[in-house]
Design an enzyme around this catalytic site. Sequence first.
Site, PDB file in Angstrom:
ATOM      1  N   CYS A 195      -2.363  -6.698 -22.881  1.00  0.00           N
ATOM      2  CA  CYS A 195      -2.238  -6.187 -21.518  1.00  0.00           C
ATOM      3  C   CYS A 195      -0.986  -6.701 -20.823  1.00  0.00           C
ATOM      4  O   CYS A 195      -0.812  -6.535 -19.633  1.00  0.00           O
ATOM      5  CB  CYS A 195      -3.486  -6.534 -20.702  1.00  0.00           C
ATOM      6  SG  CYS A 195      -3.712  -8.295 -20.492  1.00  0.00           S
ATOM      7  N   GLU A 207      -3.049 -16.197 -23.395  1.00  0.00           N
ATOM      8  CA  GLU A 207      -1.771 -16.256 -22.678  1.00  0.00           C
ATOM      9  C   GLU A 207      -1.217 -17.676 -22.591  1.00  0.00           C
ATOM     10  O   GLU A 207      -0.136 -17.891 -22.080  1.00  0.00           O
ATOM     11  CB  GLU A 207      -1.886 -15.613 -21.293  1.00  0.00           C
ATOM     12  CG  GLU A 207      -3.010 -16.118 -20.433  1.00  0.00           C
ATOM     13  CD  GLU A 207      -3.142 -15.358 -19.108  1.00  0.00           C
ATOM     14  OE1 GLU A 207      -2.233 -14.616 -18.733  1.00  0.00           O
ATOM     15  OE2 GLU A 207      -4.185 -15.538 -18.454  1.00  0.00           O
ATOM     16  N   ASP A 261       2.554 -14.026 -19.588  1.00  0.00           N
ATOM     17  CA  ASP A 261       2.471 -15.484 -19.531  1.00  0.00           C
ATOM     18  C   ASP A 261       2.702 -16.109 -20.897  1.00  0.00           C
ATOM     19  O   ASP A 261       3.361 -17.143 -20.999  1.00  0.00           O
ATOM     20  CB  ASP A 261       1.101 -15.922 -18.986  1.00  0.00           C
ATOM     21  CG  ASP A 261       1.081 -15.860 -17.470  1.00  0.00           C
ATOM     22  OD1 ASP A 261       2.047 -16.338 -16.858  1.00  0.00           O
ATOM     23  OD2 ASP A 261       0.121 -15.316 -16.898  1.00  0.00           O
ATOM     24  N   HIS A 283       0.836  -1.211   0.000  1.00  0.00           N
ATOM     25  CA  HIS A 283       0.000   0.000   0.000  1.00  0.00           C
ATOM     26  C   HIS A 283       0.861   1.248   0.000  1.00  0.00           C
ATOM     27  O   HIS A 283       0.563   2.228  -0.671  1.00  0.00           O
ATOM     28  CB  HIS A 283      -0.893   0.032   1.235  1.00  0.00           C
ATOM     29  CG  HIS A 283      -2.172  -0.709   1.049  1.00  0.00           C
ATOM     30  ND1 HIS A 283      -3.105  -0.328   0.123  1.00  0.00           N
ATOM     31  CD2 HIS A 283      -2.669  -1.802   1.660  1.00  0.00           C
ATOM     32  CE1 HIS A 283      -4.126  -1.152   0.182  1.00  0.00           C
ATOM     33  NE2 HIS A 283      -3.888  -2.070   1.105  1.00  0.00           N
TER      34      HIS A 283
HETATM   35  C1  PEP Z   1      -0.077 -11.528 -18.663  1.00  0.00           C
HETATM   36  O1  PEP Z   1       0.082 -12.711 -18.429  1.00  0.00           O
HETATM   37  O2  PEP Z   1       0.497 -10.919 -19.586  1.00  0.00           O
HETATM   38  C2  PEP Z   1      -0.982 -10.726 -17.820  1.00  0.00           C
HETATM   39  C3  PEP Z   1      -1.256  -9.472 -18.117  1.00  0.00           C
HETATM   40  O3  PEP Z   1      -1.494 -11.336 -16.729  1.00  0.00           O
HETATM   41  P1  PEP Z   1      -0.743 -11.385 -15.315  1.00  0.00           P
HETATM   42  O4  PEP Z   1       0.507 -10.534 -15.472  1.00  0.00           O
HETATM   43  O5  PEP Z   1      -1.703 -10.860 -14.327  1.00  0.00           O
HETATM   44  O6  PEP Z   1      -0.464 -12.838 -15.197  1.00  0.00           O
HETATM   45 MG    MG Z   2      -1.196 -13.773 -17.054  1.00  0.00          MG
END
Ligand code: PEP
Ligand code: MG
Length: 588
Positions: A506, A435, A459, A193
Amino acid sequence: MEFTRLRGIGVSPGIAMGEVFLTAPVIFSQRKEYFPPHRVEEEVGRLRAAVERTREEIGRLKTEIEARIGEEHAFIFEAHLLILDDPTLRASLERLLREENVRSESALAEVHDGYRRVFEAIADEYFKQRQSDVTDVLVKIYKNLAVPEAAPPPDSRGKILVARDLLPSEAALLLSQGGVLAIALDMGGQTSHAAILARSLDIPTVVGLRDATVKVTGRDWLIVDGTDGEVIINPPPAVRKEFQGKQAKYEAYRRELRKVAKWRSETLDGVRFIPMANIELPEEIGHALSYGAEGIGLFRSEFIYLQSTTLPSEEDHLAVYRRLAEEVYPHPVYIRTIDIGGEKALPQLRIEQEPNPALGLRAIRFSLKNRELFRTQLRAILRASVKRNVRILFPMITEVEEIGEVKAILREAQGDLESQGVPFDPAVPLGVMIEVPAAAAIADILAREVDYFSIGTNDLIQYYLAVDRSNDYVSYLYKPLHPSILRLIRFVIAAAQAEGKDVAICGEMAADPLSAMVLLGFGLRTFSMNPIFIPRVKKALRAIEMKTVRRVVNQAMSLRTAQEVEEYLIEKLLVKHPEAFLMLGRPS
Ligand code: PEP
Ligand code: MG
């Protein structure tokens, strides 16, 4: 005064210099003390009174922090109230009093120890950090067992805060007073936090220094470099001067960031792209928007499970999702269903140790095995979708059958809500994370089943290249620009577009300007990332024309190695368009 340099982890960038403000932690007494059995009711009464005083204190803090720095930062106190009222926690405390006659102080120490052991066994850094909320509440009860002293709150303004650790409420209280120049902590990580709050309040912070509180005294003078993760104790004039120069450069960079955040997201030839933010806590929304996020492209919902020591109810979920949907409106929010199991264990659920957690019962696999939990989360997401800006995202999809199962559960949840007359968005878009390599390879098939994709390159790269990037022996093989990865991502983007479906990225790859240009060349338009990287990517994409990236990317795809690709991109994009790169100092 001795000159020393300490290394830690920079969690909030920037440089500050000044005098020290040291805070001392509350330490639970390790001596186990007992009371005579006939006084049990009295002791239970004393504990309950302390709990009530704690409730009032948390309420006061909440109001105070809300008034000082806004509602979004007061959110942790709601979590603390939930912890305070957690029936398991209360029962374990009272059981120790009634059955073993241990004093309340000792009972708190013992229960705290139990939680500490559970959290310490968790591999995931983010989950581990949530222990501090439980500690925070228990420390408050502990302090409230004694008669309160009327000491004035310490004044840390104009100083550098040095502490072993900062509990969430301490961080909120001290930082919200304003004027703390920088923070240096022995403990902590990126997702504590204190780190999150420091980032959103723009306070340079270094954590994980291990023994700063031992090395620093109240008479020292410090430099905190939150960008490079360094703390310098009593620097000689030359070092001080060097850092003053670095500070000025950083301030100019920061001004540029804020400016870029307000610009329109379009390429030099007017093609729109959408930068979004990946967040883990609702407190990060304001920060994300201020960096120019046009939506939350990934809300990692795991944290909700750590707000209380029991499983979150539908209402607990709903409070968070509703807040996201409202504060981010009219932009979209992609809520990812929980990605737990495997390494991301949950203290509330006794998940069995798996021999190979990365390939185990994680994410959607876990949800499909724990349907009640999954249904609760889906109902809450649906209920939060009334403003029609919520999207549901399913992690770790491997095969078409999983989508069928997910849809069936979702339909049931929708049916329940309908029959109860509870409103929701009937057209809530459903997407899957790409992923797992197998999902990427059948992207054309999956695209017919869902409304959108979000490619999780973190991932995807690790599974496709069979490389754990946190493993020092093999991390050199983790290469986002490996030709295999580029081919795979290009295929996924094309597959989505062929079906007229949205596609976003992402993973962290979206946050790297050169990679983002390549992805733009592949046709990607939605880039979701850690908010602080948004201006950097935005500036890069705004400085380039589509025909340039297309040409460069086509050429890059004929190269043989990640290194060849990188060198080619640097030559054709970075060297030719230095104005596209927002960085500290000149590109080299
Ligand atoms: C990813 O795997 O790219 C992703 C965005 O998920 P996390 O980083 O939460 O595993
Ligand atoms: Mg992931």
